[in-house]
Write an enzyme that holds these catalytic residues in place. Structure first.
Site, short mmCIF file in Angstrom:
data_model
loop_
_atom_site.label_atom_id
_atom_site.label_comp_id
_atom_site.label_asym_id
_atom_site.label_seq_id
_atom_site.Cartn_x
_atom_site.Cartn_y
_atom_site.Cartn_z
N CYS A 7 0.71 -1.28 0.01
CA CYS A 7 -0.17 -0.02 0.02
C CYS A 7 0.87 1.27 0.13
O CYS A 7 0.38 2.13 -0.74
CB CYS A 7 -0.92 -0.24 1.17
SG CYS A 7 -0.16 0.09 2.96
N HIS A 39 -2.33 1.06 7.09
CA HIS A 39 -2.52 1.13 5.72
C HIS A 39 -2.73 2.51 5.16
O HIS A 39 -3.16 3.51 5.84
CB HIS A 39 -3.94 0.32 5.55
CG HIS A 39 -4.33 0.32 4.04
ND1 HIS A 39 -3.90 -0.16 3.05
CD2 HIS A 39 -5.60 1.00 3.47
CE1 HIS A 39 -4.59 0.02 2.10
NE2 HIS A 39 -5.36 0.76 2.25
N ASP A 69 -7.80 3.75 -3.74
CA ASP A 69 -7.03 2.88 -2.97
C ASP A 69 -6.36 1.69 -3.61
O ASP A 69 -6.81 0.48 -3.73
CB ASP A 69 -7.98 2.15 -1.76
CG ASP A 69 -7.24 1.53 -0.50
OD1 ASP A 69 -5.87 1.38 -0.56
OD2 ASP A 69 -7.69 0.94 0.40
#
Length: 269
Positions: A71, A109, A124
């Site tokens: 991420c 995250h 995302d």
């Protein structure tokens, strides 16, 4: 001095020849192209290599070496690209709550929000197997998902929740206050994710790549290839099989994968 990231190199990496105006259509198509061509993978962590978040290192890995990342790498690269195109992304942290309650989830995250004329959208690209391939609108009164949606942003008191369809039903994936974060916050979270003994990235293989009509997902030895809406599940026999899989479905060769250590696979530890 060359501005990072190199947009020409990035566009070649994701095979992009579309519009670059800062619009919702551009954002949607760019996100889809990014996710279609840059996979999710945590192999550097399992090889004991540092995961660096400066743009030069990320570009060298994800763009020029044609690797994937997790991420922090995906979101950092995508945010920098958006900024060069005239978007104004904000960087946020979230607590992943798929498998643990909220009070036990750390803020490890990274994702983005992007304000546009139509509203604010969550982007995302680095959420692995459950990453949304389209921007998600932040709508306070969204009592139910849109028809056919696989993801859905819901307001829950002081936090926003990303809900994702998993095993046929929606489940809470992560929660966030949506406050903007600084680069140092992600450096700290990345250090935990890449080095702490309790981090899932330190203990198991987690990879996903999109294909023309499906995707390939790896969790430790478990390999699932989705083809035409049908899942084909098998297991990786050994590290050599892992390396072959990288070449066939992830677009890069990594000879070092044949000596990778995976605590969750005893014979590979």
């Amino acid at each position: 001095m060359t501005t990072l990231p190199d947009l020409d190199a990035y566009f070649e990496r994701i095979r992009w020849a579309g519009e670059t105006a800062p619009t919702l259509d551009t954002l949607s198509r760019l996100l889809a192209a990014h996710m279609a061509h840059i996979p999710f993978e945590n192999l550097d962590v399992l090889l004991g290599r540092p995961v660096r978040l400066d743009l030069g290192s990320i570009e060298a890995k994800l763009v020029r070496a044609r690797r994937g990342g997790y991420c922090f790498e995906h979101a950092t690269l995508f945010a920098a690209v958006l900024e060069q195109l005239g978007f104004h992304p904000a960087r946020h942290a979230a607590r992943v709550v798929l498998f643990v309650p909220r009070d036990a989830a750390s803020r490890t995250h990274m994702f983005l929000s992007v304000p546009l004329a139509e509203g604010v959208y969550v982007v995302d690209p680095g959420f692995g197997a459950l990453a949304p391939s389209t921007p998600l609108p932040l709508v306070e009164a969204a009592a139910k998902p849109r028809e056919g949606a696989t993801h859905w942003m819901v307001r829950d008191g002081p936090v926003w929740v990303m809900r994702a369809k998993r095993d046929g039903a929606f489940a809470d994936a992560w929660v966030s206050t949506l406050e903007p974060e600084n680069a140092i916050d992600f450096e700290i979270a990345n250090h935990f994710a890449a080095t702490h003994p309790a981090s899932p990235f330190v203990n198991r293989i987690m990879m996903r790549a999109l294909t023309g009509d499906g995707h390939v997902a790896v969790m430790n030895r478990d390999l699932t290839i989705w083809h035409g809406g049908v899942a084909h599940a098998t297991q990786l026999a050994d590290r050599a099989a892992l390396r072959s899989l990288l070449v066939e479905h992830f677009g890069f060769d990594l000879p070092e994968s044949e000596r990778i250590r995976v605590p969750a696979i005893p014979e590979w530890a």
